[in-house]
Design a protein around this motif. Structure first.
Motif, PDB file in Angstrom:
ATOM      1  N   ASN A  77      54.994   7.492  23.947  1.00  0.00           N
ATOM      2  CA  ASN A  77      55.477   8.267  22.821  1.00  0.00           C
ATOM      3  C   ASN A  77      56.979   8.539  23.183  1.00  0.00           C
ATOM      4  O   ASN A  77      57.508   8.168  24.125  1.00  0.00           O
ATOM      5  CB  ASN A  77      54.703   9.462  22.350  1.00  0.00           C
ATOM      6  N   THR A  78      57.798   9.422  22.234  1.00  0.00           N
ATOM      7  CA  THR A  78      59.063   9.551  22.567  1.00  0.00           C
ATOM      8  C   THR A  78      59.072  10.465  23.870  1.00  0.00           C
ATOM      9  O   THR A  78      60.494  10.585  24.029  1.00  0.00           O
ATOM     10  CB  THR A  78      59.573  10.181  21.248  1.00  0.00           C
ATOM     11  N   GLU A 170      45.978   3.706  47.382  1.00  0.00           N
ATOM     12  CA  GLU A 170      45.796   3.131  45.962  1.00  0.00           C
ATOM     13  C   GLU A 170      46.667   3.814  44.996  1.00  0.00           C
ATOM     14  O   GLU A 170      46.454   5.181  45.058  1.00  0.00           O
ATOM     15  CB  GLU A 170      44.312   3.084  45.783  1.00  0.00           C
ATOM     16  N   PRO A 171      47.590   3.165  44.405  1.00  0.00           N
ATOM     17  CA  PRO A 171      48.286   3.840  43.090  1.00  0.00           C
ATOM     18  C   PRO A 171      47.290   3.880  41.958  1.00  0.00           C
ATOM     19  O   PRO A 171      46.640   2.950  41.598  1.00  0.00           O
ATOM     20  CB  PRO A 171      49.418   2.713  42.838  1.00  0.00           C
ATOM     21  N   LEU A 172      47.122   5.314  41.538  1.00  0.00           N
ATOM     22  CA  LEU A 172      46.202   5.871  40.514  1.00  0.00           C
ATOM     23  C   LEU A 172      46.701   5.820  39.198  1.00  0.00           C
ATOM     24  O   LEU A 172      46.316   5.688  38.148  1.00  0.00           O
ATOM     25  CB  LEU A 172      45.461   6.931  41.043  1.00  0.00           C
ATOM     26  N   ALA A 173      47.960   6.554  39.120  1.00  0.00           N
ATOM     27  CA  ALA A 173      48.649   6.584  38.220  1.00  0.00           C
ATOM     28  C   ALA A 173      50.141   6.971  38.196  1.00  0.00           C
ATOM     29  O   ALA A 173      50.586   7.284  39.257  1.00  0.00           O
ATOM     30  CB  ALA A 173      47.794   8.069  37.207  1.00  0.00           C
ATOM     31  N   ILE A 174      50.754   6.881  37.040  1.00  0.00           N
ATOM     32  CA  ILE A 174      52.229   7.400  36.917  1.00  0.00           C
ATOM     33  C   ILE A 174      52.210   7.970  35.400  1.00  0.00           C
ATOM     34  O   ILE A 174      52.137   7.847  34.690  1.00  0.00           O
ATOM     35  CB  ILE A 174      53.207   5.924  37.018  1.00  0.00           C
ATOM     36  N   VAL A 175      53.166   9.096  35.534  1.00  0.00           N
ATOM     37  CA  VAL A 175      53.763   9.689  34.456  1.00  0.00           C
ATOM     38  C   VAL A 175      55.281   9.812  34.309  1.00  0.00           C
ATOM     39  O   VAL A 175      56.049  10.204  35.398  1.00  0.00           O
ATOM     40  CB  VAL A 175      53.331  11.129  34.331  1.00  0.00           C
ATOM     41  N   GLU A 176      55.920   9.256  33.342  1.00  0.00           N
ATOM     42  CA  GLU A 176      57.443   9.464  33.161  1.00  0.00           C
ATOM     43  C   GLU A 176      57.642  10.511  32.203  1.00  0.00           C
ATOM     44  O   GLU A 176      57.232  10.078  30.922  1.00  0.00           O
ATOM     45  CB  GLU A 176      57.922   8.384  32.981  1.00  0.00           C
ATOM     46  N   GLU A 177      58.372  11.755  32.292  1.00  0.00           N
ATOM     47  CA  GLU A 177      58.894  12.266  31.211  1.00  0.00           C
ATOM     48  C   GLU A 177      59.993  11.646  30.324  1.00  0.00           C
ATOM     49  O   GLU A 177      60.855  11.087  31.291  1.00  0.00           O
ATOM     50  CB  GLU A 177      59.457  13.540  31.587  1.00  0.00           C
ATOM     51  N   ARG A 178      59.987  11.270  29.252  1.00  0.00           N
ATOM     52  CA  ARG A 178      60.967  10.703  28.363  1.00  0.00           C
ATOM     53  C   ARG A 178      61.629  11.374  27.333  1.00  0.00           C
ATOM     54  O   ARG A 178      61.033  12.518  26.908  1.00  0.00           O
ATOM     55  CB  ARG A 178      60.311   9.414  27.730  1.00  0.00           C
ATOM     56  N   CYS A 179      62.872  11.204  27.001  1.00  0.00           N
ATOM     57  CA  CYS A 179      63.589  11.492  25.765  1.00  0.00           C
ATOM     58  C   CYS A 179      64.104  10.506  24.975  1.00  0.00           C
ATOM     59  O   CYS A 179      65.094   9.978  25.277  1.00  0.00           O
ATOM     60  CB  CYS A 179      64.646  12.336  26.120  1.00  0.00           C
ATOM     61  N   ARG A 184      63.583  10.887  32.405  1.00  0.00           N
ATOM     62  CA  ARG A 184      63.664  12.403  33.064  1.00  0.00           C
ATOM     63  C   ARG A 184      62.812  12.225  34.332  1.00  0.00           C
ATOM     64  O   ARG A 184      62.872  11.407  35.206  1.00  0.00           O
ATOM     65  CB  ARG A 184      63.443  13.336  32.064  1.00  0.00           C
ATOM     66  N   ARG A 185      62.134  13.231  34.609  1.00  0.00           N
ATOM     67  CA  ARG A 185      61.473  13.358  35.979  1.00  0.00           C
ATOM     68  C   ARG A 185      60.206  12.465  35.851  1.00  0.00           C
ATOM     69  O   ARG A 185      59.808  12.051  34.669  1.00  0.00           O
ATOM     70  CB  ARG A 185      60.829  14.861  35.970  1.00  0.00           C
ATOM     71  N   ALA A 186      59.676  12.060  36.739  1.00  0.00           N
ATOM     72  CA  ALA A 186      58.802  11.332  36.895  1.00  0.00           C
ATOM     73  C   ALA A 186      57.576  11.791  38.151  1.00  0.00           C
ATOM     74  O   ALA A 186      57.980  12.341  39.047  1.00  0.00           O
ATOM     75  CB  ALA A 186      59.022   9.726  37.318  1.00  0.00           C
ATOM     76  N   PHE A 187      56.284  11.188  37.831  1.00  0.00           N
ATOM     77  CA  PHE A 187      55.237  11.776  38.770  1.00  0.00           C
ATOM     78  C   PHE A 187      54.376  10.311  39.303  1.00  0.00           C
ATOM     79  O   PHE A 187      54.263   9.437  38.396  1.00  0.00           O
ATOM     80  CB  PHE A 187      54.048  12.756  38.171  1.00  0.00           C
ATOM     81  N   LEU A 188      54.175  10.178  40.552  1.00  0.00           N
ATOM     82  CA  LEU A 188      53.208   9.158  41.008  1.00  0.00           C
ATOM     83  C   LEU A 188      52.059   9.933  41.747  1.00  0.00           C
ATOM     84  O   LEU A 188      52.238  10.703  42.334  1.00  0.00           O
ATOM     85  CB  LEU A 188      54.027   8.334  42.018  1.00  0.00           C
ATOM     86  N   VAL A 189      50.721   9.349  41.203  1.00  0.00           N
ATOM     87  CA  VAL A 189      49.611   9.823  41.781  1.00  0.00           C
ATOM     88  C   VAL A 189      48.900   8.590  42.555  1.00  0.00           C
ATOM     89  O   VAL A 189      48.623   7.619  42.126  1.00  0.00           O
ATOM     90  CB  VAL A 189      48.650  10.275  40.764  1.00  0.00           C
TER      91      VAL A 189
END
Length: 294
Positions: A77-78, A170-179, A184-189
């Motif tokens: 989403n945005t 094993e790469p399990l998930a990724i999260v990127e904060e967006r505007c 913006r910041r990002a996370f790798l699990v």
């Protein structure tokens, strides 16, 4: 004949399913092919076909890692973009809802200006490593916002390595904060690897144990054949686990299209890896004599 050409193409497709480390062990397969078909394949042509098949399979696979499909669940989403391995989606749901809380609750492995790394234990997902890519200041944020995040780069390269049969958590998930379109910041699990790093395991005064030495040389030979550079070969970025060399910290990893660009990158990677131990030490000499030349 047409049937012979189709048979050769199918044989190449079969070989392309095998990890590249097996490419040096085709002899019994070639012998079986010759016995069945009555003629030996042209090895150079076969190798080119295998490379083409493998490259197509890799492209098809990497095209899936950022979208909703059978293997992955993607949401955007945005304000946020995330992808999770579909099999782990339910187990990681609470972590992905608040990755900052997971980092804060975990055991800190690294707390730097540009990234924070924590080991977390999730009741459903097990032992995990969560890496948060920080923004140092507004200028750093502006410099990063239009580019793919380092989390995305590591996510992609982790999947690339595992496709090739090269050990990495094993790469399990990724999260990127967006505007909107801005990152913006990002996370790798990633899954947690309990192995010990090579700096702790290898003595500069001795050759590596036989099993570890063979695995280490096979690891570098495979990367070299695939033109993959790491970018930061500190010995702490190579772990020994379950009889394998496991590579971590893939932020700067790159598979080169050009032999020339790879040669320069390998020269840097090789020199950085050797610098982990004193020049002239027995381990340094052993590695220097056996690693692919610069």
């Amino acid at each position: 004949t047409g049937a012979g050409t189709e048979l050769a193409a199918n044989f190449a497709l079969l070989l392309a399913q095998l990890p590249p480390a097996w490419d040096a062990h085709w002899t019994p397969l070639l012998a079986a092919y010759q016995e069945a078909c009555g003629h030996a394949p042209d090895v150079a042509v076969l190798a080119a076909q295998v490379r083409a098949c493998r490259a197509k399979r890799l492209d098809d696979y990497l095209a899936k890692i950022g979208r909703d499909c059978t293997l992955f669940a993607a949401h955007q989403n945005t304000r946020r973009f995330s992808v999770v391995a579909r099999a782990q989606g339910a187990a990681l749901a609470s972590l992905l809802a608040d990755p900052d809380a997971a980092v804060a609750a975990g055991v800190c492995l690294k707390d730097g200006r540009t990234c924070t790394v924590a080991q977390c234990v999730d009741a459903q997902a097990g032992a995990l490593v969560v890496k948060r890519y920080n923004l140092k200041n507004v200028w750093h944020a502006l410099g990063r916002c239009w580019r793919p995040s380092r989390a995305w780069h590591s996510w992609r390269e982790g999947h690339r390595l595992r496709f090739y049969g090269i050990a990495t958590p094993e790469p399990l998930a990724i999260v990127e904060e967006r505007c909107g379109p801005l990152r913006r910041r990002a996370f790798l699990v990633n899954a947690f690897c309990p192995g010990r790093d090579l700096l702790a395991l290898l003595s500069p005064d001795a050759e590596p144990p036989a099993e570890m030495g063979a695995a280490l040389l096979s690891f570098f030979a495979t990367l070299h054949a695939l033109r993959i550079s790491h970018g930061d070969f500190k010995a702490t970025n190579l772990l020994w686990h379950a009889g394998q060399v496991v590579v971590i910290d893939l932020d700067a990893m790159l598979q080169h299209r050009s032999a020339r660009s790879y040669a320069k990158a390998w020269q840097r990677d090789r020199a950085r890896f050797l610098r982990n131990w004193p020049a002239g030490s027995e381990l340094f000499r052993w590695l220097d004599a056996r690693l692919p030349p610069a």
